[in-house]
Scaffold this active site. Structure first.
Site, short mmCIF file in Angstrom:
data_model
loop_
_atom_site.label_atom_id
_atom_site.label_comp_id
_atom_site.label_asym_id
_atom_site.label_seq_id
_atom_site.Cartn_x
_atom_site.Cartn_y
_atom_site.Cartn_z
N HIS A 143 -4.51 -23.98 53.27
CA HIS A 143 -4.65 -25.29 52.65
C HIS A 143 -3.38 -26.07 52.94
O HIS A 143 -2.27 -25.52 52.93
CB HIS A 143 -4.92 -25.12 51.16
CG HIS A 143 -6.23 -24.43 50.91
ND1 HIS A 143 -7.32 -25.07 50.37
CD2 HIS A 143 -6.63 -23.15 51.16
CE1 HIS A 143 -8.33 -24.22 50.29
NE2 HIS A 143 -7.93 -23.05 50.76
N PRO A 144 -3.47 -27.37 53.24
CA PRO A 144 -2.38 -28.06 53.95
C PRO A 144 -1.15 -28.41 53.15
O PRO A 144 -0.13 -28.77 53.75
CB PRO A 144 -3.06 -29.34 54.46
CG PRO A 144 -4.21 -29.57 53.53
CD PRO A 144 -4.68 -28.20 53.13
N GLN A 145 -1.18 -28.32 51.82
CA GLN A 145 -0.02 -28.77 51.06
C GLN A 145 1.29 -28.14 51.52
O GLN A 145 2.28 -28.83 51.77
CB GLN A 145 -0.20 -28.44 49.58
CG GLN A 145 -1.04 -29.37 48.77
CD GLN A 145 -0.74 -29.23 47.29
OE1 GLN A 145 -0.08 -30.08 46.71
NE2 GLN A 145 -1.22 -28.18 46.67
N HIS A 177 -9.37 -31.92 54.73
CA HIS A 177 -8.06 -31.61 55.27
C HIS A 177 -7.91 -32.20 56.67
O HIS A 177 -7.53 -31.50 57.62
CB HIS A 177 -7.86 -30.09 55.37
CG HIS A 177 -7.95 -29.36 54.08
ND1 HIS A 177 -8.16 -27.99 54.02
CD2 HIS A 177 -7.85 -29.77 52.79
CE1 HIS A 177 -8.19 -27.60 52.75
NE2 HIS A 177 -8.00 -28.67 51.99
#
Length: 552
Positions: free
Chosen positions: A529-531, A491
């Site tokens: 989490h980066p989404q 990430h």
């Protein structure tokens, strides 16, 4: 070929921006230049069982870091999507927002509330189609392109046997359940949310319509051509040159969306970066921008393997008892557990880091209850070399949510086909060390020391040649294991940070019609989490770009 907007990089952010620009203003000419291929015909991109074959494949840049002194001089691989859809083609589908404090810190750093949690909230909602119709409509969207679901809601037959024991174990050691960890409060035992839909991936280029947007794939960008003629004597981004000599002219703007590791490389090859680095490679300096490539951060993690008791009961993937296809309709985990770090552990570490690096401590970093470490319990030895997926093992990931270690990205040469030089500098700060040790110890307490899991988990299985750990192991023992085996979650972020390289309108400082829309603009490590964060950033970027175009 000319276009109004040329988007360099057809990954998650690039596809989102292109789609929204075209939908909102159909008369615009928008062009995407993507270095990878169109993966739509590859069946392994669609289903969970084929996922692991993608890592290291031709759809993965698989960047190598420099040897890392903090992890035994190991060279790490950073997986990054090399395809239309970018990381959304090879990731594991996890969906979570950071804690509201993360975004509020960001807004405070750059002096712009559009990047606070409340500022981004309309864009979080716009991107998602949330599975729970009874969820708070102030927090969630229900008609966005990305279908978000929980594991338990994805299929009535997808009921992992360890779901309730895992939850109870964390409750027993004092971690409360959080009914909605995707609403600005990340702390507690939260449902693991994901973007798999009926067992199929939702890649960005498929979820966001690109109808009417021309694509050039397998297009390695050499540089952005910067010329005089911008407002008040500033430079203007006039065209994009590919490594094979093709040239595409931009009538309005060039938008870099090539990712945290590739975007700073393109900037430097274009003459925007640290002047001393550019001169070493005989690249004329157009703008001396010393912060380009700095501030690299990632979610560093410790992975551990556990042996199950009586695996014939069917507790993990690989067991014939769990043969229903529903069990492989997404990532085999029920919960994301997000915890804070006690002030007596974290405070001294932050003060020591402040003394070492000469910068003031972020007071909100020490806020009681602020989640700084995440644990996932995965019902399979996912990707562990040499360990069979036969239902005998589970694994854990303990991940930094707010890494404070900082690395760099630079260039190896003036050739665009050479990979960037990546020095991640993982696990460098004392704050990262005490946080990851604390999170790992707590994970072992939950798995090995609670009555909820006593009948299910036998012991930790250490990597070959290393001693086993327990919750009573010393800090030095945990630290030695992390240095020997720790890996990032792929990430990476921060290498063209807002406030340092781009302004709050995402414009590269000194070049008003060159913007960056990808994870490189994040000025600090965002939890989760980066989404979800990157879709919201891209959604807001489209509004900013269209508003600027209307005023031009």
């Amino acid at each position: 070929m000319d276009a109004d907007y040329i988007i360099v990089g057809g990954g998650l952010a690039g596809c989102t921006v292109a789609s929204r620009l075209k939908q909102r203003c159909p008369s615009l000419d928008i062009l995407i230049l993507e270095a990878g291929s169109d993966p739509s015909s590859n069946p392994n991109t669609q289903s969970f069982p084929g996922l692991f074959s993608l890592l290291g494949s031709d759809l993965d840049w698989a960047y190598s870091t420099e040897p890392q002194t903090n992890t035994g001089n190991r060279v790490h691989t950073v997986h990054s999507g090399k395809a239309l859809g970018g990381g959304s083609v090879i990731n594991f589908g996890g969906w979570s927002r950071g804690d509201a404090t993360d975004y509020d810190d960001w807004a405070r750093m750059v002096g712009d509330q559009r990047w606070s949690y409340e500022g981004l909230l309309p864009y979080f909602r716009r991107s998602e189609s949330f599975f729970d119709a009874n969820a708070d409509p102030k927090q969630h969207g229900f008609d966005g392109p990305i279908h978000v679901t929980s594991v338990s809601a994805s299929d009535p037959n997808r009921k992992y046997p360890l779901r309730e024991p895992i939850k109870e174990a964390w409750n027993q050691i004092g971690v409360s359940s959080n009914p909605d960890g995707c609403s600005g409060d990340l702390s507690g035992v939260c449902e693991f949310l994901e973007t798999w839909r009926d067992g199929k991936r939702q890649a960005a280029h498929q979820a966001y319509s690109l109808d009417g947007v021309p694509l050039v794939t397998e297009a390695i960008v050499h540089r952005v051509e910067l010329t005089d003629g911008g407002p008040t004597g500033q430079k203007t981004a006039s065209a994009v040159l590919l490594s094979d000599g093709r040239r595409f002219q931009a009538r309005k703007e060039v938008i870099l969306a090539a990712g945290t590791l590739r975007t700073p490389q393109i900037l430097m090859l274009s003459g925007v970066g640290p002047a001393n680095t550019l001169s070493q490679h005989a690249i004329p300096t157009v703008i001396d921008a010393p912060e380009v490539g700095k501030n690299l951060n990632d979610h560093f993690a410790l992975y551990q393997l556990y042996q199950l008791r009586n695996p014939e009961r069917g507790l993990a993937l690989g067991s014939p008892v769990l043969s229903d296809p529903a069990f492989t309709k997404g990532f085999p985990a029920d919960w994301a557990i997000n915890q804070d770090v006690p002030a007596d552990i974290l405070g001294a570490a932050v003060r020591n880091d402040t003394a070492r690096f000469g910068s003031p401590a972020n007071e909100s970093f020490l806020k009681p209850g602020r989640p700084l470490v995440e644990t996932l319990v995965v019902y399979a030895p996912a990707g562990v070399p040499g360990v069979p997926m036969d239902g005998s093992f589970i694994m854990t990931s303990v991940m930094l949510l707010a890494s404070t270690s900082r690395g760099t990205v630079s260039i190896r040469s003036a050739l665009p086909t050479d990979p960037p030089l990546v020095d991640s500098n993982y696990f460098d700060t004392e704050a990262d060390r005490v946080t990851l040790i604390h999170g790992s110890r707590r994970t072992m307490q939950a798995l090995l020391d609670t009555s909820a899991l006593a009948d299910y988990i036998e012991a930790e299985v250490p990597p070959p040649g290393l001693p086993a750990l327990s919750s009573q192991s010393s800090n030095d023992a945990f630290e030695a294991r992390i240095r020997a085996t720790g890996l990032a979650h792929h990430h990476p972020a921060g290498t063209a940070a807002m406030g340092k390289v781009v302004d709050p309108d995402l414009r590269v400082l000194g070049i008003p019609n060159l913007r960056i829309v990808d994870a490189s603009i994040l000025p600090l490590s965002i939890g989760g989490h980066p989404q979800a964060t990157l879709y919201a950033v891209a959604e807001q970027a489209a509004d900013i770009i269209l508003e600027a175009g209307a005023q031009a």
